[in-house]
Design a protein around this motif. Structure first.
Motif, PDB file in Angstrom:
ATOM      1  N   SER A  22      -2.687   2.342  -4.702  1.00 61.20           N
ATOM      2  CA  SER A  22      -3.824   1.442  -4.886  1.00 61.20           C
ATOM      3  C   SER A  22      -3.253   0.050  -5.130  1.00 61.20           C
ATOM      4  N   LYS A  29      -4.807   5.748   2.579  1.00 61.33           N
ATOM      5  CA  LYS A  29      -4.815   7.096   3.153  1.00 61.33           C
ATOM      6  C   LYS A  29      -6.114   7.821   2.866  1.00 61.33           C
ATOM      7  N   ASP A  30      -6.831   7.397   1.822  1.00 59.71           N
ATOM      8  CA  ASP A  30      -8.092   8.043   1.437  1.00 59.71           C
ATOM      9  C   ASP A  30      -9.312   7.312   2.001  1.00 59.71           C
ATOM     10  N   GLU A  80       3.153   5.719   2.577  1.00 56.67           N
ATOM     11  CA  GLU A  80       2.191   6.615   3.223  1.00 56.67           C
ATOM     12  C   GLU A  80       0.746   6.223   2.923  1.00 56.67           C
ATOM     13  N   ASN A 115       0.089  12.054   6.728  1.00 55.22           N
ATOM     14  CA  ASN A 115      -0.466  12.630   5.504  1.00 55.22           C
ATOM     15  C   ASN A 115      -1.085  14.001   5.726  1.00 55.22           C
ATOM     16  N   LEU A 155      -1.605   6.790   9.592  1.00 57.15           N
ATOM     17  CA  LEU A 155      -1.645   7.317   8.225  1.00 57.15           C
ATOM     18  C   LEU A 155      -2.104   8.769   8.199  1.00 57.15           C
ATOM     19  N   GLU A 190      -0.419   5.545  -0.002  1.00 57.19           N
ATOM     20  CA  GLU A 190      -0.799   6.288  -1.201  1.00 57.19           C
ATOM     21  C   GLU A 190      -1.038   5.411  -2.426  1.00 57.19           C
ATOM     22  N   LYS A 193      -8.791   1.255  -3.120  1.00 59.06           N
ATOM     23  CA  LYS A 193      -8.476   2.665  -2.949  1.00 59.06           C
ATOM     24  C   LYS A 193      -7.225   2.796  -2.094  1.00 59.06           C
ATOM     25  N   PRO A 194      -6.453   3.847  -2.272  1.00 64.88           N
ATOM     26  CA  PRO A 194      -5.324   4.078  -1.360  1.00 64.88           C
ATOM     27  C   PRO A 194      -5.826   4.148   0.087  1.00 64.88           C
ATOM     28  N   LYS A 200      -1.355  17.804   5.680  1.00 72.59           N
ATOM     29  CA  LYS A 200      -0.758  18.815   4.802  1.00 72.59           C
ATOM     30  C   LYS A 200      -0.363  20.057   5.618  1.00 72.59           C
ATOM     31  N   HIS A 224       0.798  -1.228   0.000  1.00 72.00           N
ATOM     32  CA  HIS A 224       0.000   0.000   0.000  1.00 72.00           C
ATOM     33  C   HIS A 224       0.828   1.274   0.000  1.00 72.00           C
ATOM     34  N   GLY A 225       2.163   1.133  -0.005  1.00 72.32           N
ATOM     35  CA  GLY A 225       3.014   2.307  -0.084  1.00 72.32           C
ATOM     36  C   GLY A 225       3.411   2.849   1.271  1.00 72.32           C
TER      37      GLY A 225
END
Length: 212
Positions: A150, A159-160, A146, A210, A206, A148, A156-157, A212, A143-144
């Motif tokens: 898919s 993080k979302d 962070e 993530n 996560l 991020e 879905k990622p 900002k 899943h990366g």
């Protein structure tokens, strides 16, 4: 929250006409057996005198309030009085018994609020640290770093996704054969060993990386 009963306060108000009165306290003391030999704060105790010391100087205990704390210790509040003039103690006549009570109560409440906030901060930090450990060991490779990516272009990622979305997907991987477009063979063993609190911890981690 009242520290002393209304009856006691009425009696104290009457007593003030012929007796000196003071209020002393001790927070987070761990033993009822040693409290009388422990220096108390506030009033005429001033962190220099214990109940034993006060009694030797002509004071008597008129009332006491003992409140257990969430950490296993106790808060003690003493009302002391004497009918005789005592040159060793200068009574603070600028504060009434009610004002003393309110002052101590405010301090105890502020400390309780502070301790509660510190516990919440620690709980949040522990959740993020646990989430990081689980994510790095079980999720990051697909899943990366962070959340991020898919994974295999079928999800879905992370993080979302909300923790509820992640829990829902994990439940389907665990209980529905074929869910995940053929990648369930990879995800099912992982999903079967992830608990609901761990999902919340992963999401907390996560979200923290993530921002900002």
């Amino acid at each position: 929250m009242k520290l002393l009963s209304s009856i006691t306060l009425t009696l104290l108000a009457t007593t003030l006409s012929y007796a000196q009165t003071t209020m002393c306290f001790k927070e987070n003391h761990n033993s009822m057996a040693t409290i009388e030999a422990t220096n108390l704060n506030g009033g005429e105790c001033k962190n220099k005198y214990s109940i034993k010391d006060m009694k030797k100087n002509g004071w008597i205990v008129d009332d006491i309030k003992i409140t257990p704390t969430t950490t296993g210790t106790y808060n003690f509040i003493y009302i002391l009085k004497t009918k005789e003039s005592n040159s060793n103690f200068a009574i603070n006549s600028t504060l009434t018994n009610k004002q003393l009570e309110e002052k101590i109560l405010k301090r105890l409440e502020e400390k309780e609020i502070k301790e509660k906030k510190e516990k919440e901060i620690k709980k949040t930090l522990d959740s993020k640290l646990n989430g990081k450990k689980i994510y790095v060991n079980k999720c990051q490779s697909c899943h990366g770093k962070e959340g991020e990516i898919s994974a295999y272009n079928v999800s879905k990622p992370l993080k979302d996704m909300s923790s509820e979305d992640i829990s829902y997907a994990i439940n389907r991987y665990t209980n529905e054969a074929g869910y995940g477009n053929g990648y369930d063979i990879i995800m099912r063993p992982i999903a079967a060993n992830v608990r609901s609190q761990e999902v919340k911890d992963i999401k907390a981690y996560l979200d923290s990386i993530n921002k900002k």
